[in-house]
Design a protein around this motif. Sequence first.
Motif, PDB file in Angstrom:
ATOM      1  N   ILE A   1      41.369  50.701  51.482  1.00  0.00           N
ATOM      2  CA  ILE A   1      42.640  50.260  51.521  1.00  0.00           C
ATOM      3  C   ILE A   1      43.556  51.280  52.340  1.00  0.00           C
ATOM      4  O   ILE A   1      43.802  52.341  51.950  1.00  0.00           O
TER       5      ILE A   1
ATOM      6  N   TYR B   1      48.610  46.914  56.186  1.00  0.00           N
ATOM      7  CA  TYR B   1      47.637  47.356  55.616  1.00  0.00           C
ATOM      8  C   TYR B   1      46.639  47.112  56.725  1.00  0.00           C
ATOM      9  O   TYR B   1      45.244  47.181  56.204  1.00  0.00           O
TER      10      TYR B   1
ATOM     11  N   SER C   1      49.433  41.501  48.029  1.00  0.00           N
ATOM     12  CA  SER C   1      49.630  42.405  48.665  1.00  0.00           C
ATOM     13  C   SER C   1      51.130  42.660  48.946  1.00  0.00           C
ATOM     14  O   SER C   1      51.866  43.879  49.122  1.00  0.00           O
TER      15      SER C   1
ATOM     16  N   VAL D   1      42.642  42.924  51.336  1.00  0.00           N
ATOM     17  CA  VAL D   1      44.238  42.729  51.046  1.00  0.00           C
ATOM     18  C   VAL D   1      44.725  41.437  51.314  1.00  0.00           C
ATOM     19  O   VAL D   1      45.737  41.292  51.149  1.00  0.00           O
TER      20      VAL D   1
ATOM     21  N   MET E   1      46.773  49.703  45.863  1.00  0.00           N
ATOM     22  CA  MET E   1      47.667  49.431  47.088  1.00  0.00           C
ATOM     23  C   MET E   1      48.957  50.171  46.801  1.00  0.00           C
ATOM     24  O   MET E   1      49.450  50.953  47.672  1.00  0.00           O
TER      25      MET E   1
END
Lengths: 66, 565
Positions: free
Chosen positions: B253, B268, B286, B322, B341
Motif C-alpha cells: 500500500i 495511492y 479507499s 486499493v 491505508m
Amino acid sequence: MKFSQNGLYIESYNKCTNCGSLIYDNSAKDKQQEVVQDGKHFCSQWCVDWKARRDLRRAAPVQAIE
Amino acid sequence: MDFVTMNILESTMVSICREMGIVLMKTSYSTIFNEALDFTCGIADMNGDMIAVADYCPAQIGGMPLLVQSCLKEISVSEMEDGDIIVHNDPYRGGLHTPEHTFFKPIFVDNEIMGFAVAIGHIAEVGGTAPGGFCGEATEIFHEGLRIPPVKIKKRGQDNVEVWKLLLANVRTPRANYGDLRALIAAVDLGEKQMIGVYKKYGKHKVKETVNDLLLYSERRMRAELEAIPDGIYSFADYVESDGIVADRTYTIAVEVHKTGGNIVVDYTGSSPQAAGPINATLGVSTSAAYNAVLHMTDPSIPRNSGCFRPIRVVAPPGTIVNVDFPAPEVGGNTETHPRMVGSILGAMSKAVPNRVMAAEGATHCNFVFGGVDALSGEYFACYDLEGVGWGGRAFADGNDAVDSINGNCRITPTEVYETRFPWRIESLAFNVDSGGAGQYRGGLGYSKQMLCLNEEITCSQMTDRHLFAPWGLEGGGEGGLGATLVMKNGGTQWQTMREAYGKTSTSRFSNITIRKGDRVRLVTPGGGGYGDPADRTQEALATDVREGYVSPEAAKKLYGSPEA
C-alpha cells in the motif's frame, strides 16, 4: 459503467484511469466531464493534469519529504 | 450564517441519527448489531451528500456519500415514491464489501424529496462459500456472497416480496437475516419520521438554507485545520502479508499525501496490482480510509458531513489493491486493508504533524467467523464477530488497549453473550503481556481469547492480518506484538497454526476448516507500536506497567533499561 440495453445487468465497468472513479454511461454529467486521451478515459481534466504532473515528477523525482 | 439555528439543527439531526442506531441495536437479531454496533446511521440531502451522522463506524461514515450517490445514479430521485426503501451492497458500485448493506429511504415533505434517512450495517451471513461472510480464500466475488444492486425492498410502504424471497433464499440464516433487515428498515423509518418533524417545525426553505450553511461551515473549518499543516508531499508504504491464495507474497500500500493550503490529495498510485485473494479494497474503502485518517488528524469538533470531506481528494488507480476491478474478491478490504491505508497516511503525515498521529495499531478486526447446526435447536447459526487490538502510542499518551481497529469503533461481544448465543466456551480472555510496543508512550495491548468447541462441528474461516509484519513504532518506539490463530485438536497437546493443522496457504486467511467438539482455538490479537524512545518513559509509568502485568520485569529491563521494575 455501461448497462445492457435492457438495463438489467452491467456490461462493463469504465473507470477513470487516474482516480479510479466510475464513469457512468447513463450520466449526462459524467459524460460531459469525461476526457479521453490516448485511448484512456479520465473523469475530468483535473485527473488528466494530475496524472501528467505525477508522471513528470516521478520520472525526475523532486526530493519528497521522507 | 445563523449560527444559533445551525447548531440547534445540527445537534437535532445527530441526535436523530443516534436514535436510529438505538432502534437498530435494540431490534436486531445478530450480535454484530446488538452487541458490536457494527452499523452507522445518517441523514443525506437529495444529492446524496451526508448532512449528519452519529458517531458509529468510521468506515461506513466515510463511505456513506459515495454509497448513496452511486445508488442515485441508478435509481434517480424522479423514480422514487413516498414509502420506498432502497437496499444495496454491491462493492463495485460505491460499496464497501459484500456484508455491508446500505438502506436508504427518501424523506418526502409535501410531495417533495428533501433528503434520505440512511442506515448501513454489516450483515453477519451473506451466503457464499463461507458461513459468516469472510471466505479467506475467495478468488472471485461469487465466492463471497449475494451481491445486491440498488433495488427497492419496499415500494410505497409495502414489502417488495420478490426481493425479500431472493435475499432470504440465498443465506444460511434466513430467520436472523430477516430480523436484522427489519431492524435496518426500522432505523430508516424512524429517521424519516423524525426528519419530517424537523422540516415541518422549521420549514423546508430554512432547513435547506441552514444545511447548506452547515456544510460550508464544516468545509471552512476543515480547510483552516489543513492550512495549519505544513505544505508538502509526504509519502509512506506499508505491506499486507498475504492474500490467502499465493504463498509468500506481500502487497504494497503506497501513499503520497499532497498538502497544499486548505486542500489535501491522497494518492495511492504505486500500490500493488489487485490480488487474487480477498484483500482488495474498493474505491469506497479507499475514499473512506482517506477521510478517516484526515478526521483523526484534525479537530474532532468539526461537524461530520460532506462539507468536511470537500477539501479531500482521493486518487486510487483502478485494478489495484486499493481499487479492485470486477470480479476480483474484496471482502477483506473493508476490515483489513482500510486500517492499513489509514496507518499509511498517518505514517506519511508523521513527518508533518508528529503530534497528531499515532504509531501503527493492530489494524485487523480478527474476523474469525463460523457457522454450523446448533445441537439443541437444529437451526443453522452463523457468526461474524470481531476482536480488539492495541492502538499505537502517541506524542502525548499510550495507545488504547484492546479496542476495535481504527475504522470500526465497534464493541467486543461480551463473553457471557458469546457463550449464550454460540456453542463455544471462552476458557480465557486476557491481555498479552509485552504486546504493546515499547516507547516513551507504550503501544496498546492486544489480547488472547481461548475457546473450547462445544458443538459436534463448527465450520470456521478467518480473514485477519499481522501474523508476519508487526505494527511499526514511531520516533524510536518499538514494534507491537504479532497476532496469531492457533488450534489444539481434542486430545492433543500442541498448538498449531492453520497452515500446520489444515495445510492452508496462509496462517491468517483461510476458509471452511472444521473444528470439532473438544478442539480449542486461540485467537491472539496484535498490539500497537510504541512512540518515542523507551528510555524516556517515566519510572512511575513503567512501574505501573509492571505492577499491572502489561510489561514483564524482563522486558522492563531489556527494552526500557530499567534497573529494577
